[in-house]
Structure formats: C-alpha cells, structure tokens
Enzyme design. Sequence first.
Site, PDB file in Angstrom:
ATOM      1  N   GLU A 187      29.184  47.508  12.304  1.00 31.92           N
ATOM      2  CA  GLU A 187      28.825  48.031  13.640  1.00 31.92           C
ATOM      3  C   GLU A 187      27.603  47.286  14.171  1.00 31.92           C
ATOM      4  OE1 GLU A 187      28.199  52.199  12.971  1.00 31.92           O
ATOM      5  OE2 GLU A 187      30.288  52.537  12.467  1.00 31.92           O
TER       6      GLU A 187
ATOM      7  N   HIS B 170      30.063  55.293  17.187  1.00 31.09           N
ATOM      8  CA  HIS B 170      29.306  56.045  16.166  1.00 31.09           C
ATOM      9  C   HIS B 170      28.406  57.110  16.824  1.00 31.09           C
ATOM     10  CE1 HIS B 170      27.710  55.746  11.789  1.00 31.09           C
ATOM     11  NE2 HIS B 170      27.590  56.976  12.260  1.00 31.09           N
TER      12      HIS B 170
ATOM     13  N   ARG C 132      32.348  56.806   7.600  1.00 29.22           N
ATOM     14  CA  ARG C 132      31.835  55.439   7.532  1.00 29.22           C
ATOM     15  C   ARG C 132      33.024  54.481   7.573  1.00 29.22           C
ATOM     16  NH1 ARG C 132      27.852  57.566   8.677  1.00 29.22           N
ATOM     17  NH2 ARG C 132      25.860  57.667   7.593  1.00 29.22           N
TER      18      ARG C 132
HETATM   19  C1  8YV Z   1      23.706  59.206  12.538  1.00 25.22           C
HETATM   20  C2  8YV Z   1      25.593  59.552  11.006  1.00 25.22           C
HETATM   21  O1  8YV Z   1      22.924  60.223  12.913  1.00 25.22           O
HETATM   22  O2  8YV Z   1      24.310  61.340  10.196  1.00 25.22           O
HETATM   23  C3  8YV Z   1      25.006  60.364   9.922  1.00 25.22           C
HETATM   24  O3  8YV Z   1      25.244  60.027   8.750  1.00 25.22           O
HETATM   25  O4  8YV Z   1      26.417  58.766  10.791  1.00 25.22           O
HETATM   26  C4  8YV Z   1      25.112  59.735  12.405  1.00 25.22           C
HETATM   27  O5  8YV Z   1      25.135  61.059  12.708  1.00 25.22           O
HETATM   28  C5  8YV Z   1      23.521  58.134  13.521  1.00 25.22           C
HETATM   29  O6  8YV Z   1      24.286  57.072  13.189  1.00 25.22           O
HETATM   30  C6  8YV Z   1      22.052  57.730  13.621  1.00 25.22           C
HETATM   31  O7  8YV Z   1      21.585  57.064  12.462  1.00 25.22           O
END
Ligand code: 8YV
Length: 323
Positions: free
Chosen positions: A268, A287, A239
């Site tokens: 983002e 992302h 993150r």
């Molecule tokens: C999300 C992610 O799937 O799984 C997570 O925590 O950050 C990504 O893999 C994507 O951003 C869809 O919400």
Amino acid sequence: MSKPFVYITRKLPESVIEAFESVFKIEMWPEEEVPVERGVLLEKVQHADALITMLSDQVNHEIFEKQTNLKVVANLAVGYDNIDLNAAKEAGVVVTNTPDVLTDTTADLTFGLLLATARRLMEAERYVKNNSWENWAPLLMAGQDVHHKTIGIVGMGRIGETVAKRATGFEMEILYHNRSRKREAEEKIGATYVGFEELLKRSDFVVCLAPLTEETKGMFNKEAFERMKSRAIFINASRGALVDEEALYDAIHQNVIAGAGLDVFKNEPISADHPLLTLEQVVATPHIGSASEETRKTMMTLCLDNIQHVLNGKEAKTPVGAG
Ligand code: 8YV
C-alpha cells in the site's frame, strides 16, 4: 524538569494534541499524507521518550538501535505487524496498540464492503454518473442477496465477532474459523466453528479478519479460491499479505469466484494500474477500516494516554505482548 519528548510520525489534528501539550514536548512530522522520512525518524528516535507510529513505519532493529531514552512505541492501529516486538523487548521498550476503540467502526466498513460488492453499488454509481442509465432493464445491475446467506469469518477476534453480530441482523448463517474456538460467540451469536476448508466450501461471503502472522501469510491462495463457490465473494479488511493477489485476480477474472471487496493490499498504497482494480467485480477502498473521524481521534488519544501511563511508571492501558 523538562517535559518528555514525544515524536509523532504523521501530522495529527491539533484538537487531539493540545490536551497533552502541558505534559509532553510534542513534535510531529509535518505531513498528513506523506510518511516520515526514514532519516528524520532515525534522528528523532535518539532523543525521544516515546513515539507514535503508523502502519507505514517499519519499527525494527534499526530504530531500536538508535534509541537511548525510548520507553514506549504507541502504534496507531490494532495491528502491529510493522513492529518487531522481539527487538522492542530486547531494547526494553513497551509497545502499545489501539484495540477495542476501532472494533465497531472497522466492522461497519467490513460489512459495508460486503454489501457494496454483493449489490454492485460502486459499479451502479459509475453507471449513473457516466450517463449510461438510459433505460430500465429487469436485470439492470442485479447483484446478489446478502440476507439469509452464509458468511464465513476467518479470524474471530473482536472485529470478527462484531461483523458476526452485524450479520445476525441480516439473518445470515454464520460460520467462523479461528486459531481457537470462541464458545461465547457460538452461544451468543449462534456462530458455528468449522475448519478452513469447510468454511471456504460453504460460505457465500468469505471475510478475512485474521491478523498477519507467519502462519496466515498467503493463506488465501489459488487452492483456497478454488475451494470457494463460484458465486462467492471475498472480503478483506485485515492485511493484504494474507492474500496471493495474483491468484485472487485469476480467480475473479476466470469466474472461479464472483468478486472481492478489498480494503487492504499487499503493497500500500496501490496505483490505479493494479490488475485487481481493472476488474469490475472488485470494490477497493484505501485501508479505511477504522477511518471515522470519531474513531481515529479516539485512537490518537489512546496512543497519548498509553504514553502518559508508561512515562508515569504505570502499566500501559493497551500493551502488546511479545511472542
Ligand atoms: C489503522 C488498521 O488504524 O488498526 C489497524 O490495524 O489496519 C487500521 O485501522 C490504520 O491503518 C492507521 O494505521
């Protein structure tokens, strides 16, 4: 009896939805790339038995106050920092996420970013496509070796461990830092547990895979970058808010560290004039950690499976606990 109403905050592929259409009344926000309007979500949640949400949705008190029938929120992600778990618990709503199914795919992207940054792949591609390749030179686009170097993984969860496994193929020394020690990873993968400062000091590649919590927010700050080697490369596939982006910019700009591979950002989506994007030594992706077609579809199906379990009075397959 009428079918339970499931509202999905983005358009998902028909091939995933159709398997559940006989059991649920499914409605989706019609856009794939534009987040659901808040007003629409607040209206839909008043009638919904279940929601499928994305990281871009803030699922907080405002949402839980509106719900009347809501039993489950299935987040299409392994991370759930967009959901107020205490508010969900108070409202008696189960929250689920999508662990495991995205582990390998996210580890692949993380390692890909590391390779791309170390070997200057994007820069090299721009060079060729811009027609700048007129001559060969001994140090043309020379990057850094990855094999036999030291990788330091911050956040040794499932994805961290899988990145560590990838690193063994490159015969790297593996350091890790985590809230708790992972003896199994130490025995099976040969990873060494070290303190955060030691990891920063010894690693050639510092890889951030820790979840976003009050404790981890901003942990990669000016002091952290100053502790790293001047040739170090920082990778973030977790993150953006774990990083002080201004400090990261300064660290790369002033050659305190060598570069960064970033799949995530504090706010983002970022725009092209974001200072980090002006740096040649930064590789940026939007992302896409879990974004392979296979994995995203599996994640979507897991969300719907979780909903089906909860609405049938069973325990969710992958529930998220409060606190
Ligand atoms: C999300 C992610 O799937 O799984 C997570 O925590 O950050 C990504 O893999 C994507 O951003 C869809 O919400």
